[in-house]
Design an enzyme around this catalytic site. Structure first.
Site, PDB file in Angstrom:
ATOM      1  N   ASP A   1      85.959  20.308  83.767  1.00  0.00           N
ATOM      2  CA  ASP A   1      85.808  19.226  84.739  1.00  0.00           C
ATOM      3  C   ASP A   1      86.801  19.383  85.880  1.00  0.00           C
ATOM      4  O   ASP A   1      87.800  20.107  85.778  1.00  0.00           O
ATOM      5  CB  ASP A   1      85.975  17.866  84.065  1.00  0.00           C
ATOM      6  CG  ASP A   1      87.357  17.654  83.476  1.00  0.00           C
ATOM      7  OD1 ASP A   1      87.867  18.578  82.805  1.00  0.00           O
ATOM      8  OD2 ASP A   1      87.948  16.569  83.676  1.00  0.00           O
TER       9      ASP A   1
ATOM     10  N   GLU B   1      89.192  16.423  80.993  1.00  0.00           N
ATOM     11  CA  GLU B   1      90.652  16.556  81.034  1.00  0.00           C
ATOM     12  C   GLU B   1      91.272  15.657  82.085  1.00  0.00           C
ATOM     13  O   GLU B   1      92.296  15.019  81.861  1.00  0.00           O
ATOM     14  CB  GLU B   1      91.013  18.026  81.288  1.00  0.00           C
ATOM     15  CG  GLU B   1      92.498  18.353  81.117  1.00  0.00           C
ATOM     16  CD  GLU B   1      93.316  18.234  82.394  1.00  0.00           C
ATOM     17  OE1 GLU B   1      94.542  18.407  82.312  1.00  0.00           O
ATOM     18  OE2 GLU B   1      92.738  17.972  83.477  1.00  0.00           O
TER      19      GLU B   1
END
Length: 485
Positions: free
Chosen positions: A78, A145
């Site tokens: 991400d 994350e």
């Protein structure tokens, strides 16, 4: 022809470019993970997915090294989705527009996602670059994350077998990272009373823009302006001279990015419009001249008339501005063990108005857990005194340095052999997934390194091409040495 097609190492740049074509903001990683499943299938590589969406791709060892102990290579798929106000880009569906300028790759008006796309690309590129010798590799591609490391938190025992790990989520190519800070968020919600705007009142909108922003951990010590805090100061300056009723206040987009832009709509006495602008201008001119001339030379603002038929009550307005003023922001302590390392900090990252509610999110960090606990208590106390609802989700632990690490010894030796000098050993004032993984796997031996990335979490994000080649050389040499035992 792709923008990165002629860059080296080709295997790494090719994967990074493919990632840039698929939206992958935090919480929206399904598309890119599906791409990697298909990518693995094309190469006959085994993969598996866990309950939270993390993907583990297994790459066999090269000839003669098939029976070596496996190594875990880890990165998160991400990215932080930030764009300039003038940039038209939908992070839910638009591909990134890459550009190459000299030795750097960036994106047009948006974050690039080299944090941590470049690490993901390096790990998977081992399957395509036959010049790199390595033992069996487990590439762990984590999700979410940037919103709180929830992907790594969801990794269960037994998902991978390796006991040595290379994290590729660092951003400085002359250092090897051996520790990181822990973190905890605080979410405030203020429920405000609203009413019709007073008779003979006027609406005004104050907009803050042009700040540099950046990563709330890696850049917090650079004293860059926080748009939310600056906007609040200007409104508080006006509120000291007249009644200022808030209509709405919004700024920032990510808890772990220093806010670059913010705006507020307020209601004032119609007769005091000129004085309001003069007060706001005077406050912000002083902030620019005395605080931001070196760090945020592009800082600018605008005051404009707007329609505002309803607003918060005066009491609610004072509570909102008071809370935003009181929340700490910036460095709160320096490390006693590592010179120049920020020990503790907090970032007022987001404020959003939804009807009568004002929602605020802060991100606190520290490498000392007792200090982090005190920051959490401080935030909760401030919120409760302002009458806000306070929610503090579970945080993530720090990663404690281990100078006796076997994988550290190998990596340091390969760095010196490859480049002729000794890599600096550092801890990072940011959250890495290493701490969460060592909670589940206490015997996991970890180092972290990566290429030079500048401006992470902002539209200025860029990765250095020559540095990617440098770290690819270190990565390949380390993997070969680890396979040899």
């Amino acid at each position: 022809m792709g923008k990165l097609e002629k860059l080296q190492p080709a295997s790494v740049c090719n994967i990074l470019e493919k990632m840039s074509e698929i939206p992958r903001g935090s919480g929206n990683e399904t598309g890119v993970q599906n791409m990697f499943k298909a990518w693995a299938d094309e190469r006959g590589l085994a993969w598996k997915e866990d309950a939270v969406g993390n993907l583990l791709v297994s790459i066999p060892g090269t000839k003669g090294l098939e029976k070596a102990a496996p190594v875990l290579v880890q990165g998160h798929v991400d990215m932080v989705c930030e764009k300039n106000a003038a940039t038209k880009h939908d992070f839910e569906k638009d591909p990134l527009k890459l550009k190459v300028a000299g030795d750097w790759v960036s994106a047009e008006g948006t974050t690039l996602g080299a944090d941590n796309g470049i690490g993901v690309a390096m790990g998977l590129a081992l399957a395509d670059d036959k010049s790199v010798a390595h033992g069996p590799v487990e590439v762990l591609l984590t999700v979410d994350e940037e919103r709180g490391l929830t992907g790594a938190a969801g990794v269960q025992k037994g998902f991978f077998s390796a006991r040595k790990m290379i994290n590729l989520d660092s951003e400085q190519d002359d250092a090897i990272f051996i520790g990181c800070a822990g973190g905890r968020d605080t979410q405030f919600t203020l429920k405000n009373k609203t009413a019709r705007s007073p008779k003979d009142s006027a609406g005004r909108k104050v907009t803050i823009f042009g700040l540099k922003g950046g990563h709330s951990g890696l850049d917090i010590h650079k004293h860059r302006g926080n748009a939310i805090k600056i906007l609040t100061r200007a409104l508080q300056a006006a509120a000291a001279e007249m009644d200022v009723r808030v209509v709405e206040i919004n700024g920032g987009s990510m808890r772990n990015a220093i806010p670059r832009e913010a705006e507020a709509k307020v209601v004032i006495d119609r007769k005091l419009g000129r004085k309001f602008k003069q007060t706001v201008d005077a406050c912000l001119k002083r902030v620019l001249a005395e605080e931001l001339a070196e760090t945020d030379a592009g800082f600018a603002w605008k005051v404009a008339a707007v329609q505002a038929p309803r607003c918060f009550s005066l009491t609610s307005s004072k509570a909102t501005l008071g809370l935003l003023s009181s929340i700490p922001n910036g460095v709160t302590g320096m490390s006693m063990d590592i010179e120049g390392l920020v020990e503790s900090s907090t970032n007022l990252g987001v404020v959003k108005t939804a009807g009568s509610r004002v929602n605020i999110v802060c991100c606190s960090r520290s490498s000392v857990m007792s200090v982090l606990e005190e920051l959490v208590v401080q935030h909760r106390t401030i919120g409760e005194l302002a009458g806000a609802e306070v929610v503090q989700p579970e945080g993530y632990p720090g990663w404690q340095p281990n100078l006796k690490s076997a994988i550290l010894a190998v990596t340091r030796a390969k760095y010196k052999l490859a480049f002729g000098n000794v890599a600096e050993l550092l801890a990072i004032h940011a959250g890495l997934e290493c701490g969460l993984l060592t909670e589940k796997y206490p015997d996991l031996d970890i180092v972290s390194f990566g290429p030079n990335i500048k401006g992470a979490h902002s539209p200025d994000e860029r990765v250095q091409i020559s540095s990617v080649a440098k770290i690819w050389k270190l990565f390949g040499g380390t993997m070969k040495e680890l396979a040899r035992g």
